[in-house]
Each structure stands twice: as C-alpha cells, then as structure tokens.
Design a protein around this motif. Structure first.
Motif, PDB file in Angstrom:
ATOM      1  N   SER A  57      60.812  50.718  53.183  1.00 48.51           N
ATOM      2  CA  SER A  57      60.926  49.363  52.634  1.00 48.51           C
ATOM      3  C   SER A  57      61.045  48.297  53.723  1.00 48.51           C
ATOM      4  O   SER A  57      60.525  47.187  53.573  1.00 48.51           O
ATOM      5  CB  SER A  57      62.134  49.279  51.697  1.00 48.51           C
ATOM      6  N   ALA A 117      54.800  41.465  39.571  1.00 48.89           N
ATOM      7  CA  ALA A 117      54.968  42.284  40.782  1.00 48.89           C
ATOM      8  C   ALA A 117      55.043  41.438  42.046  1.00 48.89           C
ATOM      9  O   ALA A 117      55.665  41.838  43.033  1.00 48.89           O
ATOM     10  CB  ALA A 117      53.828  43.295  40.894  1.00 48.89           C
ATOM     11  N   MET A 120      58.595  40.746  42.857  1.00 54.94           N
ATOM     12  CA  MET A 120      59.472  41.900  43.025  1.00 54.94           C
ATOM     13  C   MET A 120      59.683  42.190  44.506  1.00 54.94           C
ATOM     14  O   MET A 120      59.137  41.502  45.371  1.00 54.94           O
ATOM     15  CB  MET A 120      58.874  43.106  42.287  1.00 54.94           C
ATOM     16  N   THR A 124      56.126  46.224  46.767  1.00 55.83           N
ATOM     17  CA  THR A 124      55.710  46.485  45.388  1.00 55.83           C
ATOM     18  C   THR A 124      54.217  46.217  45.236  1.00 55.83           C
ATOM     19  O   THR A 124      53.702  45.212  45.733  1.00 55.83           O
ATOM     20  CB  THR A 124      56.483  45.586  44.406  1.00 55.83           C
ATOM     21  N   TYR A 126      50.922  45.009  43.444  1.00 52.97           N
ATOM     22  CA  TYR A 126      50.457  44.088  42.403  1.00 52.97           C
ATOM     23  C   TYR A 126      48.978  44.385  42.182  1.00 52.97           C
ATOM     24  O   TYR A 126      48.148  44.144  43.056  1.00 52.97           O
ATOM     25  CB  TYR A 126      50.659  42.638  42.849  1.00 52.97           C
ATOM     26  N   GLN A 201      53.221  47.328  39.894  1.00 51.88           N
ATOM     27  CA  GLN A 201      54.683  47.342  40.001  1.00 51.88           C
ATOM     28  C   GLN A 201      55.244  48.638  40.579  1.00 51.88           C
ATOM     29  O   GLN A 201      56.452  48.875  40.551  1.00 51.88           O
ATOM     30  CB  GLN A 201      55.347  47.038  38.649  1.00 51.88           C
ATOM     31  N   ARG A 202      54.405  49.475  41.148  1.00 56.87           N
ATOM     32  CA  ARG A 202      54.911  50.675  41.822  1.00 56.87           C
ATOM     33  C   ARG A 202      55.421  50.310  43.220  1.00 56.87           C
ATOM     34  O   ARG A 202      54.939  49.365  43.841  1.00 56.87           O
ATOM     35  CB  ARG A 202      53.832  51.748  41.930  1.00 56.87           C
ATOM     36  N   ASP A 203      56.360  51.090  43.699  1.00 61.69           N
ATOM     37  CA  ASP A 203      56.982  50.856  45.003  1.00 61.69           C
ATOM     38  C   ASP A 203      56.343  51.765  46.050  1.00 61.69           C
ATOM     39  O   ASP A 203      56.459  52.988  45.970  1.00 61.69           O
ATOM     40  CB  ASP A 203      58.489  51.134  44.889  1.00 61.69           C
ATOM     41  N   ASP A 207      56.946  55.766  45.789  1.00 60.62           N
ATOM     42  CA  ASP A 207      56.045  56.388  44.821  1.00 60.62           C
ATOM     43  C   ASP A 207      55.532  57.742  45.296  1.00 60.62           C
ATOM     44  O   ASP A 207      55.372  57.979  46.501  1.00 60.62           O
ATOM     45  CB  ASP A 207      54.863  55.459  44.527  1.00 60.62           C
TER      46      ASP A 207
END
Length: 271
Positions: A57, A117, A120, A124, A126, A201-203, A207
């Motif tokens: 992250s 997204a 977020m 993330t 989009y 919206q997946r990280d 993921d």
C-alpha cells in the motif's frame, strides 16, 4: 540403562517436533481461496513469492503525478482462475488529478456511484466502461478523486493466453494481434488481462487475482517522456497539460510524441 536412554531419545524427538509449526498454519498466511497454487507450483512458494516482492500500500500512497511516473517499469500480474499468471511491464500512464482537472471523472470533487473507487485508499482499482463495450483500468492515488490510468503494457508472460483473451472479447473474427499490439492501449490491456467491471474497487495490495511486483530496474528521468493526454476532447488548458508519461523508445507505447522527444534530445541552449 539402555531402555532409559531410548525413552529420553524419544522424548527429545517429540520436543523438537513440537517446536515446528504445522504446515496447515501456513495456508492462513495472506492466502485467500482464489489464490490456490497452480498444478505446476507449490502453494507455499506462491505465498513466499507474494510476501517478498508484491508492491504494498505504501507504494501507491503518493501524489497522482508521482505515482503515474513511479508505475512506469513496474510489473502488473494477473492470476487467472486456472492458476496461470499473465505479466506485463507498465510503459505508459496518464494522471487524472480530480478537483480542477477538467478531464477527470471526479472533476469538481464530484463523487458518484461510478467513480467511487477514485475516492478510496491509494492502490484501489477504478474500472470503467467506454462505448458500452470496452474497459479501462485506473489506480487511485493520494488526492481527493485522483487516479492514474494504465495506458499500455509490454507483455512479458503467457502472451498466447493474452492473444486468446483478446480474440474472445471481439464479436467478429479479426486478425490475431502481434505481440506489440496486445496491450498498447487502455482497453487492449484490459482485454488481454481479462480485466472487467468486476475488478472495480479491488485493492492491488491485497487482491488474490491481480497485483504488482517491482520491475527489474526503475527508469531514469531521461527515459520518461511527459506529454499531453490522449482522447480527452476539448478540456481547455487541461487538454495540453503534460500528464501522460511513457518510456522513451519503447515499442509497446500506444502513441509516441515525436515533437516532445526531439525537444528532449536537443542540446540545452544554456551555457
């Protein structure tokens, strides 16, 4: 005495064995059901590989323009349901700053169901649809509603699978794309990597089906071309701002700006 020594040896063996964590426990270390191992590799190797090299992250938590440049040279990994992995090196990006950026889907700070997204946490995905058919994938960054569009990839692994995915996404038969044509555009790379609205919206840092790993060598400042974004229409001064970035001399880039490249190559006029 021999019997006593034998019992002591057995007890010692049991103590040593109990100090080793059971293998079943490793399955719970950052593994999700979709992250099963492929038949050709051990699941324990996959877990170690992800932990040691995946971009976390913190990498995505930077200003939009900085992230757009930093993404160049990094490797996008897509794991298919059958366990095969697709890999591509990012060679072209565009920054969309939100707020006053007239070309951004979040201009004016407006948040909608479609662009959620973008607001977020950094990293993330989009994913949005264009022309009711194709998809484009972006990565959120620091900044309210800011995100980076992935425009082009240099395909690295399982190109035959990418080619099959591209063909399957077309309604009419078409000539198979060459290697340099597989991912040289935002919708092309989504087709080749099987990315659709389901990835919205997946990280990227968490993921199981899509993530990033560092490229072998980060490009230098002299290797990055900064030029105007593509296909954003009449957006006033924002149509000309140098918010598209690509790797100079890379044949997988969608559109080359020869004028800017000539200016970069020209000797400095300062003495």
């Amino acid at each position: 005495m021999p019997r006593k020594r034998k019992l002591l040896a057995q007890l010692s063996a049991l103590q040593n064995k109990s100090s080793i964590p059971p293998f079943d426990g490793l399955e719970n270390l950052n593994v999700t059901p979709d992250r099963d191992s492929s038949p050709k590799s051990s699941k324990y190797f996959v877990v170690e590989k992800k932990n040691s090299s995946q971009l976390e992250s913190d990498f995505f938590n930077q200003p939009c323009i900085s992230l757009a440049k930093s993404l160049l040279g990094q490797i996008l990994v897509r794991k298919l349901p059958d366990g095969r992995e697709l890999r591509g090196r990012i060679v072209e990006t565009e920054a969309y700053l939100g707020g006053e950026d007239e070309a951004s889907h979040s201009k004016g700070g407006k948040q909608t169901q479609r662009n959620t997204a973008m607001f977020m946490k950094p990293g993330t995905l989009y994913v949005y649809q264009i022309y009711g058919i194709y998809f484009c994938v972006n990565i959120s960054s620091q900044g309210e509603g800011a995100a980076v569009l992935l425009r082009s990839l240099e395909p690295l692994e399982n190109l035959d699978v990418m080619r099959a995915l591209r063909s399957a996404s077309r309604k009419a038969p078409a000539k198979a794309p060459k290697d340099w044509q597989l991912c040289n555009g935002p919708s092309k790379l989504c087709q080749a990597f099987g990315i659709d609205k389901g990835f919205d919206q997946r990280d990227l840092a968490q993921d199981a089906a899509i993530w990033m790993v560092p490229g072998p060598e980060p490009p230098g400042e002299q290797d990055v071309v900064a030029t105007a974004r593509i296909g954003i229409g009449n957006r006033g001064e924002w149509a000309q701002k140098p918010l598209r970035f690509y790797l100079r001399g890379n044949k997988y880039v969608s559109v080359v700006d020869k004028k800017v490249e000539r200016e970069m190559a020209a000797p400095s006029s300062s003495s």
